[in-house]
Scaffold this motif. Structure first.
Motif, short mmCIF file in Angstrom:
data_model
loop_
_atom_site.label_atom_id
_atom_site.label_comp_id
_atom_site.label_asym_id
_atom_site.label_seq_id
_atom_site.Cartn_x
_atom_site.Cartn_y
_atom_site.Cartn_z
N VAL A 245 0.84 -1.20 0.00
CA VAL A 245 0.00 0.00 0.00
C VAL A 245 0.87 1.26 0.00
O VAL A 245 0.62 2.22 -0.74
CB VAL A 245 -0.95 -0.02 1.21
CG1 VAL A 245 -1.63 1.33 1.39
CG2 VAL A 245 -2.00 -1.12 1.05
N ALA A 246 1.91 1.25 0.83
CA ALA A 246 2.80 2.42 0.88
C ALA A 246 3.53 2.61 -0.45
O ALA A 246 3.71 3.74 -0.92
CB ALA A 246 3.80 2.26 2.02
N ALA A 247 3.94 1.50 -1.07
CA ALA A 247 4.62 1.60 -2.36
C ALA A 247 3.68 2.18 -3.42
O ALA A 247 4.09 3.03 -4.23
CB ALA A 247 5.12 0.23 -2.79
N ARG A 252 2.29 6.90 -6.92
CA ARG A 252 1.34 7.93 -7.37
C ARG A 252 1.86 9.34 -7.10
O ARG A 252 1.40 10.29 -7.74
CB ARG A 252 0.00 7.73 -6.66
CG ARG A 252 -0.76 6.50 -7.13
CD ARG A 252 -2.19 6.50 -6.63
NE ARG A 252 -2.27 6.37 -5.18
CZ ARG A 252 -2.29 5.20 -4.53
NH1 ARG A 252 -2.23 4.06 -5.22
NH2 ARG A 252 -2.38 5.17 -3.21
N GLN A 253 2.82 9.48 -6.20
CA GLN A 253 3.40 10.78 -5.88
C GLN A 253 4.79 10.97 -6.50
O GLN A 253 5.47 11.95 -6.19
CB GLN A 253 3.52 10.95 -4.36
CG GLN A 253 2.19 10.92 -3.62
CD GLN A 253 1.42 12.22 -3.78
OE1 GLN A 253 1.16 12.67 -4.90
NE2 GLN A 253 1.04 12.82 -2.67
N SER A 254 5.19 10.06 -7.38
CA SER A 254 6.55 10.11 -7.92
C SER A 254 6.81 11.35 -8.78
O SER A 254 7.96 11.75 -8.96
CB SER A 254 6.83 8.85 -8.73
OG SER A 254 5.90 8.71 -9.80
N ALA A 257 8.25 14.11 -6.25
CA ALA A 257 9.49 13.88 -5.52
C ALA A 257 10.31 12.81 -6.23
O ALA A 257 9.79 11.73 -6.54
CB ALA A 257 9.21 13.47 -4.07
N GLY A 258 11.57 13.12 -6.49
CA GLY A 258 12.41 12.16 -7.20
C GLY A 258 12.71 10.91 -6.41
O GLY A 258 12.99 9.85 -6.99
N TRP A 259 12.65 10.99 -5.07
CA TRP A 259 12.97 9.82 -4.24
C TRP A 259 11.78 8.88 -4.07
O TRP A 259 11.93 7.79 -3.53
CB TRP A 259 13.41 10.28 -2.85
CG TRP A 259 12.42 11.15 -2.14
CD1 TRP A 259 12.37 12.50 -2.14
CD2 TRP A 259 11.31 10.71 -1.36
NE1 TRP A 259 11.31 12.96 -1.39
CE2 TRP A 259 10.63 11.87 -0.90
CE3 TRP A 259 10.82 9.47 -0.99
CZ2 TRP A 259 9.49 11.81 -0.10
CZ3 TRP A 259 9.68 9.40 -0.20
CH2 TRP A 259 9.03 10.55 0.25
N ALA A 260 10.60 9.29 -4.52
CA ALA A 260 9.40 8.49 -4.27
C ALA A 260 9.45 7.15 -4.99
O ALA A 260 9.12 6.12 -4.41
CB ALA A 260 8.15 9.28 -4.69
N ALA A 261 9.86 7.16 -6.26
CA ALA A 261 9.90 5.90 -7.02
C ALA A 261 10.93 4.92 -6.45
O ALA A 261 10.62 3.74 -6.24
CB ALA A 261 10.17 6.18 -8.49
N LEU A 267 10.20 -0.56 -0.96
CA LEU A 267 9.07 -1.12 -0.21
C LEU A 267 8.54 -2.39 -0.86
O LEU A 267 8.10 -3.32 -0.17
CB LEU A 267 7.95 -0.08 -0.12
CG LEU A 267 8.21 1.07 0.86
CD1 LEU A 267 7.12 2.12 0.74
CD2 LEU A 267 8.29 0.55 2.29
N LEU A 268 8.58 -2.45 -2.19
CA LEU A 268 8.18 -3.69 -2.86
C LEU A 268 9.14 -4.83 -2.51
O LEU A 268 8.73 -5.99 -2.39
CB LEU A 268 8.13 -3.48 -4.37
CG LEU A 268 6.99 -2.59 -4.88
CD1 LEU A 268 7.06 -2.46 -6.39
CD2 LEU A 268 5.63 -3.15 -4.46
N GLY A 269 10.43 -4.50 -2.32
CA GLY A 269 11.37 -5.51 -1.86
C GLY A 269 11.02 -6.00 -0.46
O GLY A 269 11.11 -7.21 -0.17
N VAL A 270 10.63 -5.07 0.42
CA VAL A 270 10.19 -5.47 1.76
C VAL A 270 8.96 -6.36 1.67
O VAL A 270 8.84 -7.37 2.39
CB VAL A 270 9.89 -4.21 2.60
CG1 VAL A 270 9.23 -4.59 3.93
CG2 VAL A 270 11.17 -3.42 2.86
#
Length: 294
Positions: A245-247, A252-254, A257-261, A267-270
């Motif tokens: 969900v967080a990912a 959607r906010q990428s 902010a450049g760090w979002a993606a 987070l998908l790795g987690v």
């Protein structure tokens, strides 16, 4: 079609866990000394099994109630931990049902038993690591969350463009609105796991002959494995959902902010690690050691 994919993935993961459990059961053989009359051990094995099944039934009913408790996702997040708590309660009931040594002549063994003697060497540290990841992740998402349009704090992720001209809020975001019930349930599961493990380690032996001692140790190790797997599922399954969900919110906010993606991919790795751990813990619950006389 999109709603079918998660269900199909869940079925695949369960089938993988069942296959892994079968393979683990085939390779998990415990050799005990031949001889020795073990009626008490056989009786206690049945009591433990039925107590765990009763706890599982209670956990399934409680998880169903949790699913209907909240329509904003908190019920689905808590369903797996509630189910695990039911299984832990059943395991505790089974350990408490083990009879004390009885008879005209009774003995006591002078030995020091520790939890690390019975806890699985891989599953227990993995559960501790997942717990740490869950606490850190929920702390970060709570610190960065904002209130939604109805004033519910900790439900959305709000971000602005570098020049401040564009502001966007997306949800759901696993902020404090979702974090506090999950952390509360995980705390209950952890304390209950510690209590059951203490009971597994400290209860008396039903017999002192070599065969009885060997079978009893194997049963203690299996109970400790069940406790670890139940707690591991309490952490791994909701952690998978929280990370996904967080990912999704970060993706959607990428644009803002450049760090979002990169954060979303992390987070998908987690989520992948947590899902794989959940499969492993489910296989641990389904597998059983084979006890054979040497």
């Amino acid at each position: 079609m999109a709603a079918v994919i998660p269900h199909a993935l869940a079925v695949v993961l369960v089938l993988v866990a069942v296959l892994l459990a079968v393979l683990m059961s085939l390779n998990r053989e415990v050799r005990v000394p031949a001889g020795g009359h073990l009626p008490v051990l056989r009786a206690t094995t049945g009591r433990r099994l039925w107590s765990r099944l009763a706890g599982l039934v209670v956990g399934i009913a409680a998880s169903w109630l949790a699913l209907t408790w909240d329509g904003l996702g908190r019920g689905a997040m808590l369903a797996a931990p509630v189910l695990g708590i039911g299984l832990l309660m059943g395991t505790l009931a089974g350990e408490l049902a083990v009879p004390r040594p009885h008879g005209p002549i009774r003995g006591a063994s002078l030995e020091i038993r520790r939890a690390r003697d019975y806890l699985p060497r891989f599953s227990a540290p993995l559960a501790a690591a997942l717990s740490l990841v869950a606490v850190v992740l929920l702390s970060v998402t709570s610190a960065t969350a904002s209130a939604d349009d109805l004033g519910r704090s900790g439900r959305v992720l709000a971000m602005s463009s570098p020049d401040g001209a564009v502001r966007s809020a997306t949800g759901p975001w696993p902020g404090w609105f979702y974090a506090w019930p999950m952390l509360a349930v995980l705390a209950v599961a952890f304390l209950l796991s510690a209590l059951v493990t203490h009971r597994v380690v400290q209860r008396g032996r039903p017999g002192l002959d070599p065969a009885a001692r060997a079978v009893d140790d194997a049963q203690r190790a299996h109970s400790a494995r069940v406790v670890t797997a139940a707690y591991g599922l309490c952490v791994a399954l909701p952690l998978t959902g929280v990370a996904v969900v967080a990912a999704g919110a970060l993706f959607r906010q990428s644009d803002l902010a450049g760090w979002a993606a990169p954060g979303a991919f992390a987070l998908l790795g987690v989520a992948l690690l947590a899902a794989g751990s959940a499969v492993w813990y489910l296989a641990e619950l389904l597998s059983r050691p084979r006890i054979r006389a040497s």
